[in-house]
Design a protein around this motif. Structure first.
Motif, PDB file in Angstrom:
ATOM      1  N   GLU A  80       0.697  -1.286  -0.090  1.00 27.88           N
ATOM      2  CA  GLU A  80       0.079  -0.114  -0.053  1.00 27.88           C
ATOM      3  C   GLU A  80       0.911   1.023   0.130  1.00 27.88           C
ATOM      4  N   GLY A  81       2.202   1.188   0.310  1.00 28.60           N
ATOM      5  CA  GLY A  81       2.716   2.418  -0.022  1.00 28.60           C
ATOM      6  C   GLY A  81       2.609   3.399   1.333  1.00 28.60           C
ATOM      7  N   GLU A  82       2.346   4.628   0.579  1.00 31.32           N
ATOM      8  CA  GLU A  82       2.030   5.660   1.495  1.00 31.32           C
ATOM      9  C   GLU A  82       0.517   5.988   1.879  1.00 31.32           C
ATOM     10  N   GLY A  83      -0.255   5.040   1.852  1.00 26.53           N
ATOM     11  CA  GLY A  83      -1.565   4.769   2.446  1.00 26.53           C
ATOM     12  C   GLY A  83      -2.711   5.522   1.901  1.00 26.53           C
ATOM     13  N   ARG A  84      -2.576   5.748   0.475  1.00 30.78           N
ATOM     14  CA  ARG A  84      -3.704   6.898   0.167  1.00 30.78           C
ATOM     15  C   ARG A  84      -5.115   5.841   0.154  1.00 30.78           C
ATOM     16  N   ASN A  85      -4.875   4.666  -0.338  1.00 34.63           N
ATOM     17  CA  ASN A  85      -5.986   3.928  -0.446  1.00 34.63           C
ATOM     18  C   ASN A  85      -6.727   3.348   0.788  1.00 34.63           C
ATOM     19  N   ALA A  86      -5.834   3.016   1.545  1.00 41.51           N
ATOM     20  CA  ALA A  86      -6.143   2.539   3.109  1.00 41.51           C
ATOM     21  C   ALA A  86      -7.021   3.867   3.881  1.00 41.51           C
ATOM     22  N   VAL A  87      -6.637   4.873   3.608  1.00 42.08           N
ATOM     23  CA  VAL A  87      -7.041   6.144   4.471  1.00 42.08           C
ATOM     24  C   VAL A  87      -8.556   6.251   3.814  1.00 42.08           C
ATOM     25  N   TYR A  88      -8.650   6.044   2.535  1.00 43.11           N
ATOM     26  CA  TYR A  88      -9.836   6.285   1.671  1.00 43.11           C
ATOM     27  C   TYR A  88     -10.806   5.200   2.343  1.00 43.11           C
ATOM     28  N   LEU A  89     -10.350   4.104   2.676  1.00 44.50           N
ATOM     29  CA  LEU A  89     -11.295   3.031   3.064  1.00 44.50           C
ATOM     30  C   LEU A  89     -11.657   3.087   4.603  1.00 44.50           C
ATOM     31  N   ALA A  90     -10.742   3.672   5.408  1.00 42.56           N
ATOM     32  CA  ALA A  90     -11.014   4.134   6.648  1.00 42.56           C
ATOM     33  C   ALA A  90     -12.012   5.317   6.700  1.00 42.56           C
ATOM     34  N   ARG A  91     -11.992   6.184   5.757  1.00 40.98           N
ATOM     35  CA  ARG A  91     -13.034   7.178   5.687  1.00 40.98           C
ATOM     36  C   ARG A  91     -14.137   6.851   5.265  1.00 40.98           C
ATOM     37  N   GLU A  92     -14.408   5.646   4.609  1.00 44.83           N
ATOM     38  CA  GLU A  92     -15.554   5.125   4.323  1.00 44.83           C
ATOM     39  C   GLU A  92     -15.978   4.184   5.451  1.00 44.83           C
ATOM     40  N   GLY A  93     -15.491   3.880   6.737  1.00 43.92           N
ATOM     41  CA  GLY A  93     -16.082   3.140   7.667  1.00 43.92           C
ATOM     42  C   GLY A  93     -15.281   1.838   7.790  1.00 43.92           C
ATOM     43  N   MET A  94     -14.348   1.232   6.955  1.00 44.22           N
ATOM     44  CA  MET A  94     -13.736   0.158   7.074  1.00 44.22           C
ATOM     45  C   MET A  94     -12.790   0.136   8.111  1.00 44.22           C
ATOM     46  N   LYS A  95     -12.638  -0.854   8.689  1.00 45.30           N
ATOM     47  CA  LYS A  95     -11.297  -1.196   9.802  1.00 45.30           C
ATOM     48  C   LYS A  95     -10.296  -1.765   8.848  1.00 45.30           C
ATOM     49  N   VAL A  96      -9.094  -1.047   8.940  1.00 44.24           N
ATOM     50  CA  VAL A  96      -7.955  -1.227   8.008  1.00 44.24           C
ATOM     51  C   VAL A  96      -6.560  -1.333   8.332  1.00 44.24           C
ATOM     52  N   THR A  97      -6.188  -2.543   7.965  1.00 42.70           N
ATOM     53  CA  THR A  97      -4.956  -2.820   8.100  1.00 42.70           C
ATOM     54  C   THR A  97      -4.203  -2.594   6.947  1.00 42.70           C
ATOM     55  N   VAL A  98      -2.838  -2.216   7.085  1.00 46.11           N
ATOM     56  CA  VAL A  98      -2.115  -2.009   5.740  1.00 46.11           C
ATOM     57  C   VAL A  98      -0.772  -2.700   5.922  1.00 46.11           C
TER      58      VAL A  98
END
Length: 207
Positions: free
Chosen positions: A41-59
């Motif tokens: 995931e690198g620098e996290g842009r997609n993970a942060v998006y998923l977290a903003r959408e309410g997901m519990k995210v692991t990178v």
């Protein structure tokens, strides 16, 4: 120091701070929720998006500097993510753990690619999804991002064969325009895949 750790050490976000367009559009279309894993995931842009959408995210990523920037990006967006320094060569894939796994422009040698996609197949929960956008073997002449070594690029079979018994929600190979930081700029040739793991994997005797 691995090259990605070195590359991510600057203040700028190499691939920007906004989610990949395909991931964002498909995630919304499927209305996904629950636990998500973002690999390479690198620098996290997609993970942060998923977290903003309410997901519990692991990178997962192999660059500590990238994970540090991912955590900073999450904090700047008022969300939290869990980060793990993971070498995919040594990754431990827990069966039926994740509601969603994403991989955005994760490019690996053939052997590691096969191993990683097998791990993804194992780790998605029945009914869960794998979403990915990667560069195809036709990308090199476009010069808009991605590896310049064809062994790191994808054919349709690389994606479709490991998930042959999944429900394919979306598959596309062709041209798109990507404006993602300094790393991905312009017309590109990609493969997109969204697949759902069946609640029951079919066996020969089921037919």
């Amino acid at each position: 120091m691995n090259p990605w750790n070195e590359r991510f050490q600057g203040e700028d976000y190499i691939f920007g701070t906004e989610a990949n367009v395909f991931i964002a559009d498909m995630h919304k279309k499927l209305a996904l929720s629950g636990d998500a894993l973002a690999i390479a995931e690198g620098e996290g842009r997609n993970a942060v998006y998923l977290a903003r959408e309410g997901m519990k995210v692991t990178v997962w990523d192999f660059a500590e500097s990238g994970l540090d920037k991912a955590k900073r990006l999450a904090a700047a967006n008022g969300v939290s993510i869990h980060t793990e320094l993971v070498d995919l060569q040594e990754a431990q894939w827990t069966k039926d753990l994740w509601d969603e796994i994403i991989c955005v422009f994760g490019h690996f040698p053939k052997e590691l690619r096969t191993k990683t996609l097998a791990g993804v197949r194992e780790a998605v929960k029945p009914g869960g999804y794998f979403l990915t956008e990667v560069y195809s073997v036709h990308q090199i002449p476009y010069r808009s991002g991605g590896p310049q070594d064809q062994q790191f690029l994808y054919t349709p079979a690389d994606i479709l064969e490991p998930f042959a018994d999944w429900r394919i929600v979306h598959f596309f190979m062709g041209e798109v325009v990507r404006q993602e930081g300094q790393g991905h700029q312009g017309l590109s040739h990609v493969i997109q895949f969204a697949g759902q793991k069946p609640l029951k994997l079919m066996k020969a005797r089921d037919f």
